[in-house]
Scaffold this active site. Structure first.
Site, PDB file in Angstrom:
ATOM      1  CB  CYS A 232      -1.151  -0.020   1.021  1.00 42.64           C
ATOM      2  SG  CYS A 232      -1.973  -1.395   1.104  1.00 42.64           S
TER       3      CYS A 232
ATOM      4  CG  HIS B  58      -3.917   3.179   0.654  1.00 43.37           C
ATOM      5  ND1 HIS B  58      -4.336   1.975  -0.524  1.00 43.37           N
ATOM      6  CD2 HIS B  58      -4.103   2.569   1.843  1.00 43.37           C
ATOM      7  CE1 HIS B  58      -4.386   0.992   0.048  1.00 43.37           C
ATOM      8  NE2 HIS B  58      -4.340   1.251   1.414  1.00 43.37           N
TER       9      HIS B  58
ATOM     10  CG  ASN C 298      -6.488  -1.751   0.154  1.00 45.19           C
ATOM     11  OD1 ASN C 298      -5.785  -1.480  -0.606  1.00 45.19           O
ATOM     12  ND2 ASN C 298      -6.147  -1.815   1.412  1.00 45.19           N
TER      13      ASN C 298
END
Length: 344
Positions: free
Chosen positions: A122, A264, A294
């Site tokens: 991430c 993010h 995600n």
């Protein structure tokens, strides 16, 4: 380090963008067939309605190449114009060699070097952008292709664990970094790590400490991703505002000067809480978590691409970016958007 190297020769801007998500859509109702959860819980706690899943025949290379081609075309360049490829990922196609080498070949980027970046997934978007920016600003390279992507659906996700499998989707995104005049483009960046929280988001098996033996493969707690969601929430809602403040002030601006803040896409409530702490209205952000979930390092760049497509970005827009994840690591970046005519 926050600003580009003091010996910079060029500014750095995003010349082209592209992303790719697989066709297959996995809704919350699809997940309810395998785990004890509800559509309402996932929407309320995470903000996801659906996510994408790669075909059994698709590899990370496939996703990365498609995103890369779109970014190169969007930049009005050819593959042979690319000097370096940076591929940020969690799970490669093979342990060795680097997946970036395969991507370089498939793209036809015959003049390019390539290497993988493992920055916890991430946070990899900001880490890889920062690395690429320094190569450009020093004059070492002219055009760098940054790709972030992952297929967690066939690697680390435990579809019996509600605390992890609901969050993630597969996808890839890419940007081309190129030279612009000094003072334009990327202004500041911020990279940080707190290794004391190393085990808060973790896949235990598969490395030197816990090899993938038959016994370990059959142990779900070793083989699959495990997240401490409470610790992750506390970490993310702390570093998100801190990082944005830092890069904005270092660039010489106030929070009120930000035209667009992109994060993010880990959890809609992390975004809402952090925006509230910063005193920035949600109208100044854009989200894709609801339809893609995600997508790890790709999520920030996918969101950047879509925000541009939706007309949220124009020349000289002041944009702040932030990403965070396992390691634990995090990073932020502040840039002034550049137009086509600014590239040199």
């Amino acid at each position: 380090m926050s600003k580009l190297n003091s010996n910079v020769k060029f500014g750095v801007g995003i010349k082209g963008m592209g992303y790719y998500v697989p066709d297959k859509v996995i809704t919350n109702f699809d997940l309810m067939k395998d785990i004890e959860t509800t559509d309402e819980w996932i929407r309320e706690k995470i903000g996801i309605v659906e996510r994408r899943r790669a075909k059994d025949t698709e590899t990370l290379t496939d996703l990365a190449v498609e995103a890369g081609i779109r970014a190169i075309n969007n930049a009005n360049l050819k593959p042979e114009d690319i000097d370096l490829i940076l591929l940020s990922r969690v799970v490669p196609d093979h342990i060795n060699p680097p997946t970036s080498c395969r991507v370089q070949y498939r793209l036809g980027a015959v003049n390019s070097g390539a290497f993988d970046i493992d920055a916890g997934g991430c946070p990899g978007s900001i880490y890889s952008l920062s690395i690429g920016a320094n190569f450009i600003s020093s004059g070492s390279y002219k055009n760098i292709l940054v790709i972030c992507g992952d297929i967690l659906s066939r690697s680390f996700l435990d579809y019996k664990d509600r605390n992890s499998c609901c969050f993630f989707g597969d996808g890839a995104a890419a940007v081309v970094l190129s030279r612009v005049p000094l003072g334009k483009g990327i202004q500041t960046f911020y990279l940080k790590t707190d290794g004391s929280k190393y085990d808060k988001i973790m896949v235990k098996a598969g490395g030197i400490e816990t090899p993938l033996t038959v016994e370990n493969i059959n142990n779900r707690d070793l083989r699959y991703l495990r997240m401490d969601n409470k610790a992750t929430w506390e970490f993310a809602t702390s570093v998100f505002p801190e990082s944005i403040r830092y890069v904005t002030e270092e660039a010489g601006y106030k929070l009120s000067d930000i035209d667009l803040l992109l994060s993010h896409q880990a959890n809609i409530n992390i975004i809402k809480t952090s925006m509230k702490v910063l005193g920035i209205d949600m109208s100044k952000t854009y989200t894709t978590i609801e339809k893609y979930g995600n997508t790890v390092g790709a999520s920030l760049l996918i969101t950047l691409c879509e925000a541009y497509e939706k007309g949220k970005i124009s020349n000289d827009s002041k944009i702040a970016l932030v990403s965070f994840g396992s390691g634990v690591g995090w990073g932020a970046m502040f840039m002034k958007w550049v137009g086509r005519d600014d590239f040199i």
